[in-house]
Design a protein around this motif. Structure first.
Motif, PDB file in Angstrom:
ATOM      1  N   GLU A  80      31.818  30.809  58.717  1.00 20.21           N
ATOM      2  CA  GLU A  80      31.857  30.082  57.436  1.00 20.21           C
ATOM      3  C   GLU A  80      32.031  28.813  57.229  1.00 20.21           C
ATOM      4  O   GLU A  80      31.625  27.919  56.675  1.00 20.21           O
ATOM      5  CB  GLU A  80      32.549  30.837  56.221  1.00 20.21           C
ATOM      6  CG  GLU A  80      31.804  31.928  55.974  1.00 20.21           C
ATOM      7  CD  GLU A  80      32.338  33.228  56.665  1.00 20.21           C
ATOM      8  OE1 GLU A  80      31.997  34.334  56.706  1.00 20.21           O
ATOM      9  OE2 GLU A  80      32.734  33.157  57.706  1.00 20.21           O
ATOM     10  N   VAL A 103      29.141  32.575  44.370  1.00 20.06           N
ATOM     11  CA  VAL A 103      29.292  33.345  45.599  1.00 20.06           C
ATOM     12  C   VAL A 103      28.038  33.373  46.557  1.00 20.06           C
ATOM     13  O   VAL A 103      27.039  33.614  46.219  1.00 20.06           O
ATOM     14  CB  VAL A 103      29.791  34.980  45.655  1.00 20.06           C
ATOM     15  CG1 VAL A 103      29.630  35.429  46.990  1.00 20.06           C
ATOM     16  CG2 VAL A 103      31.071  34.887  44.788  1.00 20.06           C
ATOM     17  N   LEU A 113      25.870  34.184  49.772  1.00 17.02           N
ATOM     18  CA  LEU A 113      25.984  34.981  50.723  1.00 17.02           C
ATOM     19  C   LEU A 113      24.717  34.850  51.588  1.00 17.02           C
ATOM     20  O   LEU A 113      23.827  34.789  51.283  1.00 17.02           O
ATOM     21  CB  LEU A 113      25.777  36.510  49.953  1.00 17.02           C
ATOM     22  CG  LEU A 113      25.815  37.833  50.732  1.00 17.02           C
ATOM     23  CD1 LEU A 113      27.406  37.835  51.606  1.00 17.02           C
ATOM     24  CD2 LEU A 113      25.486  38.923  50.218  1.00 17.02           C
ATOM     25  N   ARG A 114      25.253  34.650  52.757  1.00 16.98           N
ATOM     26  CA  ARG A 114      24.332  34.229  53.770  1.00 16.98           C
ATOM     27  C   ARG A 114      24.062  35.720  54.757  1.00 16.98           C
ATOM     28  O   ARG A 114      24.652  35.789  55.692  1.00 16.98           O
ATOM     29  CB  ARG A 114      24.833  33.378  54.852  1.00 16.98           C
ATOM     30  CG  ARG A 114      24.733  31.889  54.102  1.00 16.98           C
ATOM     31  CD  ARG A 114      24.957  30.753  55.340  1.00 16.98           C
ATOM     32  NE  ARG A 114      24.973  29.567  54.715  1.00 16.98           N
ATOM     33  CZ  ARG A 114      25.613  28.653  55.293  1.00 16.98           C
ATOM     34  NH1 ARG A 114      26.576  28.588  56.381  1.00 16.98           N
ATOM     35  NH2 ARG A 114      25.549  27.378  54.854  1.00 16.98           N
ATOM     36  N   PRO A 115      22.995  36.512  54.283  1.00 12.06           N
ATOM     37  CA  PRO A 115      22.586  37.946  55.213  1.00 12.06           C
ATOM     38  C   PRO A 115      21.755  37.391  56.349  1.00 12.06           C
ATOM     39  O   PRO A 115      21.241  36.241  56.357  1.00 12.06           O
ATOM     40  CB  PRO A 115      21.989  38.520  54.052  1.00 12.06           C
ATOM     41  CG  PRO A 115      21.417  37.755  53.107  1.00 12.06           C
ATOM     42  CD  PRO A 115      22.268  36.488  53.321  1.00 12.06           C
ATOM     43  N   LEU A 165      24.365  46.011  52.726  1.00 11.71           N
ATOM     44  CA  LEU A 165      24.146  44.602  51.700  1.00 11.71           C
ATOM     45  C   LEU A 165      24.307  45.039  50.427  1.00 11.71           C
ATOM     46  O   LEU A 165      25.159  44.134  49.794  1.00 11.71           O
ATOM     47  CB  LEU A 165      22.995  44.144  52.352  1.00 11.71           C
ATOM     48  CG  LEU A 165      22.836  42.622  51.629  1.00 11.71           C
ATOM     49  CD1 LEU A 165      23.851  41.720  52.103  1.00 11.71           C
ATOM     50  CD2 LEU A 165      21.422  42.176  52.008  1.00 11.71           C
ATOM     51  N   ILE A 202      27.763  45.508  49.748  1.00 16.99           N
ATOM     52  CA  ILE A 202      28.616  44.193  49.766  1.00 16.99           C
ATOM     53  C   ILE A 202      28.482  43.487  48.548  1.00 16.99           C
ATOM     54  O   ILE A 202      29.415  43.012  47.932  1.00 16.99           O
ATOM     55  CB  ILE A 202      28.253  43.391  51.118  1.00 16.99           C
ATOM     56  CG1 ILE A 202      28.730  44.113  52.244  1.00 16.99           C
ATOM     57  CG2 ILE A 202      28.729  42.009  50.926  1.00 16.99           C
ATOM     58  CD1 ILE A 202      28.044  43.346  53.545  1.00 16.99           C
ATOM     59  N   VAL A 203      27.404  43.422  48.046  1.00 11.10           N
ATOM     60  CA  VAL A 203      27.062  42.541  46.837  1.00 11.10           C
ATOM     61  C   VAL A 203      27.823  43.303  45.395  1.00 11.10           C
ATOM     62  O   VAL A 203      28.313  42.546  44.695  1.00 11.10           O
ATOM     63  CB  VAL A 203      25.485  42.466  46.487  1.00 11.10           C
ATOM     64  CG1 VAL A 203      25.150  42.049  45.008  1.00 11.10           C
ATOM     65  CG2 VAL A 203      25.048  41.580  47.524  1.00 11.10           C
ATOM     66  N   LEU A 252      31.475  42.350  45.747  1.00 14.17           N
ATOM     67  CA  LEU A 252      31.432  40.966  45.414  1.00 14.17           C
ATOM     68  C   LEU A 252      31.363  40.804  43.932  1.00 14.17           C
ATOM     69  O   LEU A 252      32.412  40.121  43.150  1.00 14.17           O
ATOM     70  CB  LEU A 252      30.576  40.124  45.863  1.00 14.17           C
ATOM     71  CG  LEU A 252      30.813  39.858  47.648  1.00 14.17           C
ATOM     72  CD1 LEU A 252      29.472  39.214  47.953  1.00 14.17           C
ATOM     73  CD2 LEU A 252      31.948  39.073  47.815  1.00 14.17           C
ATOM     74  N   LEU A 266      29.996  33.320  52.175  1.00 14.89           N
ATOM     75  CA  LEU A 266      29.903  34.258  53.297  1.00 14.89           C
ATOM     76  C   LEU A 266      28.851  34.740  54.206  1.00 14.89           C
ATOM     77  O   LEU A 266      27.974  34.620  53.498  1.00 14.89           O
ATOM     78  CB  LEU A 266      30.396  35.582  52.217  1.00 14.89           C
ATOM     79  CG  LEU A 266      31.698  35.366  51.366  1.00 14.89           C
ATOM     80  CD1 LEU A 266      31.670  36.669  50.629  1.00 14.89           C
ATOM     81  CD2 LEU A 266      32.955  35.206  52.238  1.00 14.89           C
ATOM     82  N   HIS A 267      29.081  34.762  55.372  1.00 13.31           N
ATOM     83  CA  HIS A 267      28.309  35.055  56.177  1.00 13.31           C
ATOM     84  C   HIS A 267      28.181  36.941  56.236  1.00 13.31           C
ATOM     85  O   HIS A 267      29.214  37.419  55.946  1.00 13.31           O
ATOM     86  CB  HIS A 267      28.349  34.793  57.579  1.00 13.31           C
ATOM     87  CG  HIS A 267      28.151  33.372  57.823  1.00 13.31           C
ATOM     88  ND1 HIS A 267      28.311  32.697  59.205  1.00 13.31           N
ATOM     89  CD2 HIS A 267      27.827  32.390  56.792  1.00 13.31           C
ATOM     90  CE1 HIS A 267      28.091  31.381  59.001  1.00 13.31           C
ATOM     91  NE2 HIS A 267      27.707  31.274  57.351  1.00 13.31           N
ATOM     92  N   CYS A 268      26.876  37.181  56.318  1.00 13.45           N
ATOM     93  CA  CYS A 268      26.920  38.948  56.088  1.00 13.45           C
ATOM     94  C   CYS A 268      25.894  39.470  57.434  1.00 13.45           C
ATOM     95  O   CYS A 268      24.741  39.185  57.165  1.00 13.45           O
ATOM     96  CB  CYS A 268      26.644  39.350  54.690  1.00 13.45           C
ATOM     97  SG  CYS A 268      26.323  41.026  54.663  1.00 13.45           S
TER      98      CYS A 268
END
Length: 128
Positions: free
Chosen positions: A15, A46, A48-50, A98, A101-102, A105, A122-124
């Motif tokens: 990150e 937030v 989120l980079r999946p 995923l 995770i969401v 968050l 955040l990387h995911c």
């Protein structure tokens, strides 16, 4: 998404890694990340980079498009020759993981109780 990075094989991205996009799509994504992180006033974001999102095939309709693994599976089943990259490693995250995770968050953001929480990036990715 990993598209904000240049794919340097000697670098593990976190990150804190500075974006180094190599195309316009990556530059636009990196610019939006920077914009969202720079907002001083709430609500903060937030980001989120999946990585590649993997899940079951859609149970309804045919959108006409395919995801890479569905495309690859179809080619291999038909015994068609397939040319792929040999210098690229991909990481996949299962869509239901995923979603979990969401939801976590969202719950964590709500726990802030209206306090101004800082923006987060955040990387995911899935397991390696």
């Amino acid at each position: 998404t990993d598209i904000v990075f240049d794919g340097d094989p000697g670098e593990l991205y976190s990150e804190e890694s500075a974006p180094k996009p190599v195309n316009e799509y990556g530059r636009l994504k990196a610019a939006m990340d920077e914009f969202l992180q720079s907002r001083a006033a709430p609500p903060h974001s937030v980001i989120l980079r999946p990585t590649n999102i993997l899940g079951p095939k859609a149970p309804f309709g045919d959108s006409g498009g395919t995801k890479f693994l569905q495309w690859l599976d179809a080619r291999l089943r038909s015994e068609e020759a397939v040319k792929l990259f040999v210098d690229e490693f991909r990481n996949y995250v299962w869509v239901e993981d995923l979603v979990d995770i969401v939801l976590k968050l969202i719950a964590d953001f709500a726990i802030g109780g209206g306090r101004a929480l800082p923006a987060q990036l955040l990387h995911c990715g899935g397991p390696v």
